[in-house]
Design a protein around this motif. Sequence first.
Motif, short mmCIF file in Angstrom:
data_model
loop_
_atom_site.label_atom_id
_atom_site.label_comp_id
_atom_site.label_asym_id
_atom_site.label_seq_id
_atom_site.Cartn_x
_atom_site.Cartn_y
_atom_site.Cartn_z
N GLY A 157 -6.85 -62.34 -15.83
CA GLY A 157 -6.26 -61.36 -16.73
C GLY A 157 -7.06 -61.18 -18.00
O GLY A 157 -7.74 -60.17 -18.18
N THR A 158 -7.05 -62.17 -18.88
CA THR A 158 -7.65 -62.02 -20.20
C THR A 158 -9.17 -61.95 -20.15
O THR A 158 -9.78 -61.02 -20.71
N VAL A 159 -9.81 -62.93 -19.50
CA VAL A 159 -11.27 -62.98 -19.50
C VAL A 159 -11.87 -61.76 -18.81
O VAL A 159 -12.77 -61.09 -19.35
N ARG A 160 -11.38 -61.44 -17.63
CA ARG A 160 -11.97 -60.30 -16.90
C ARG A 160 -11.65 -58.98 -17.58
O ARG A 160 -12.46 -58.06 -17.55
N LEU A 161 -10.48 -58.88 -18.18
CA LEU A 161 -10.16 -57.64 -18.89
C LEU A 161 -11.10 -57.46 -20.08
O LEU A 161 -11.65 -56.37 -20.29
N TRP A 162 -11.30 -58.51 -20.85
CA TRP A 162 -12.15 -58.41 -22.03
C TRP A 162 -13.61 -58.14 -21.65
O TRP A 162 -14.28 -57.27 -22.23
N THR A 163 -14.13 -58.88 -20.67
CA THR A 163 -15.53 -58.69 -20.28
C THR A 163 -15.75 -57.33 -19.62
O THR A 163 -16.78 -56.69 -19.86
N SER A 164 -14.80 -56.88 -18.82
CA SER A 164 -14.96 -55.58 -18.16
C SER A 164 -14.92 -54.44 -19.17
O SER A 164 -15.73 -53.51 -19.11
N VAL A 165 -13.97 -54.51 -20.10
CA VAL A 165 -13.88 -53.47 -21.12
C VAL A 165 -15.12 -53.48 -22.00
O VAL A 165 -15.66 -52.42 -22.35
N THR A 166 -15.62 -54.67 -22.33
CA THR A 166 -16.82 -54.75 -23.16
C THR A 166 -18.03 -54.17 -22.46
O THR A 166 -18.80 -53.38 -23.03
N ALA A 221 -10.65 -40.14 -18.76
CA ALA A 221 -9.32 -39.71 -18.30
C ALA A 221 -8.69 -40.77 -17.39
O ALA A 221 -7.48 -41.04 -17.47
N GLY A 222 -9.50 -41.38 -16.52
CA GLY A 222 -8.97 -42.44 -15.65
C GLY A 222 -8.49 -43.64 -16.44
O GLY A 222 -7.46 -44.23 -16.11
N ALA A 223 -9.23 -44.00 -17.51
CA ALA A 223 -8.78 -45.10 -18.35
C ALA A 223 -7.45 -44.77 -19.02
O ALA A 223 -6.56 -45.64 -19.14
N GLY A 224 -7.27 -43.52 -19.45
CA GLY A 224 -6.00 -43.13 -20.06
C GLY A 224 -4.85 -43.20 -19.07
O GLY A 224 -3.74 -43.64 -19.43
N VAL A 225 -5.08 -42.77 -17.84
CA VAL A 225 -4.03 -42.84 -16.82
C VAL A 225 -3.66 -44.29 -16.54
O VAL A 225 -2.48 -44.64 -16.36
N ILE A 226 -4.64 -45.18 -16.50
CA ILE A 226 -4.36 -46.60 -16.25
C ILE A 226 -3.48 -47.18 -17.35
O ILE A 226 -2.53 -47.93 -17.08
N PHE A 255 -21.74 -48.38 -12.29
CA PHE A 255 -21.47 -49.61 -13.04
C PHE A 255 -20.22 -49.45 -13.91
O PHE A 255 -19.34 -50.33 -13.92
N ILE A 256 -20.12 -48.34 -14.61
CA ILE A 256 -18.96 -48.11 -15.47
C ILE A 256 -17.69 -47.99 -14.63
O ILE A 256 -16.63 -48.53 -14.99
N ALA A 257 -17.77 -47.27 -13.50
CA ALA A 257 -16.60 -47.11 -12.65
C ALA A 257 -16.14 -48.44 -12.06
O ALA A 257 -14.93 -48.71 -11.96
N ALA A 258 -17.09 -49.30 -11.70
CA ALA A 258 -16.72 -50.62 -11.16
C ALA A 258 -16.02 -51.47 -12.21
O ALA A 258 -15.04 -52.17 -11.92
N ARG A 259 -16.51 -51.40 -13.44
CA ARG A 259 -15.84 -52.16 -14.51
C ARG A 259 -14.48 -51.58 -14.83
O ARG A 259 -13.56 -52.30 -15.23
N LEU A 260 -14.32 -50.29 -14.68
CA LEU A 260 -13.01 -49.68 -14.90
C LEU A 260 -12.01 -50.16 -13.85
O LEU A 260 -10.85 -50.47 -14.17
N LEU A 261 -12.44 -50.23 -12.60
CA LEU A 261 -11.56 -50.74 -11.54
C LEU A 261 -11.22 -52.21 -11.78
O LEU A 261 -10.06 -52.63 -11.59
N GLU A 262 -12.20 -53.00 -12.22
CA GLU A 262 -11.93 -54.41 -12.50
C GLU A 262 -10.97 -54.55 -13.68
O GLU A 262 -10.13 -55.46 -13.70
N SER A 263 -11.06 -53.65 -14.66
CA SER A 263 -10.13 -53.69 -15.78
C SER A 263 -8.71 -53.40 -15.34
O SER A 263 -7.75 -54.03 -15.82
N ALA A 264 -8.54 -52.45 -14.41
CA ALA A 264 -7.21 -52.15 -13.90
C ALA A 264 -6.60 -53.36 -13.20
O ALA A 264 -5.42 -53.69 -13.40
N ARG A 265 -7.38 -54.04 -12.40
CA ARG A 265 -6.87 -55.23 -11.71
C ARG A 265 -6.62 -56.38 -12.68
O ARG A 265 -5.70 -57.18 -12.48
N ALA A 266 -7.44 -56.47 -13.73
CA ALA A 266 -7.21 -57.51 -14.73
C ALA A 266 -5.92 -57.25 -15.50
O ALA A 266 -5.20 -58.20 -15.86
#
Length: 348
Positions: free
Chosen positions: A121-130, A155-160, A270-281
Amino acid sequence: MNAAPRLLAGDRRVLAALLTLLALGEAVLAVLFAAALDRLLTHDGAPMLPLLAAGGIAAMAGIALMLGRWLGEDFAQGFVTDCRAALFAAVTRHPGEGGDARWLTVLINDMAALRNYALRGTVRLWTSVTAAGAAGVWVFASMPYLRPALVPLVAGAGVILLLVWPLSRAITTQRRERGKINRFLVRRVRAELAGEANPNRHGFRKLTMLSDDLARAAVRRAASAGAMDAAATLAGLLAALVLVWQAMAGLEGGVQGVTSLAGSLTLLGFIAARLLESARALHARIGGRIALERLEKLLEPETKSPRRPIRRPVRRTPLQWAARLLGVRLALPPPDADPRAAKEECQS
């Protein structure tokens, strides 16, 4: 007096700084790899040197991911160790108070949930967003032709973020239904083993009803989490389509041919993959908050006044839920006091 351990405390602060640097390094490596791809495709003659450079960058990216996983696990295990020690200290200071399930449920069952809260949750969310934010800023500042392709990702980040609220409600509902069926099973098993149950009524109908309620709650949670994953995936695909459309249309200032397209698609991927990882985090962090709140409730300060009004759940907007998960403090309206507690206080 006991207190719940802080997530950023002691050596975990250093680990958090190292994880942030690794996330920024991943973004830099993604930019360098995209440039190496473009150079490799435009190189005349034997492309040995550009090929070695691209391979070296890919190897460094793999090492960065491995180090991130190692440091993240160390971060999470340190937090779990502190939580286990604080809870065990509370047990030794309160001998004979409360049932065993009150302590064992958190001491044994919730440790894995606390680990997931810290790592997944916390670590992957922070690293993915960064990492995604750093790469996005680089693309926006130095690659004007990729700015239209960033619009679907934003827009995808806003929907998430908007989907955080229904997912939180679904997880809370699932937890409530799971608690109901667990209590029912404990009562029925105890009654059956003690021979106190009615031989003509064993509760199969109620068990079926509770199981159906729990199944529906789990399906709603999966639907909300799936919607977040779908939003992230769709945003990445739309970004790639926007870029390809620019290349095919031959817009002024756009990508020129397949060579520039390869590196641009790498950055967007790369950005899209980190966005997907942020959603799961986000999903993991919301679920882990349940175990953390239970731990905090058990480790409440001993000097708490018995006449203190009971806090009721505060209704939060989707923006406030997202800010809470990201660690940003927003002003919330004060919780309403329990009218029963206020009445007792007046009578006293």
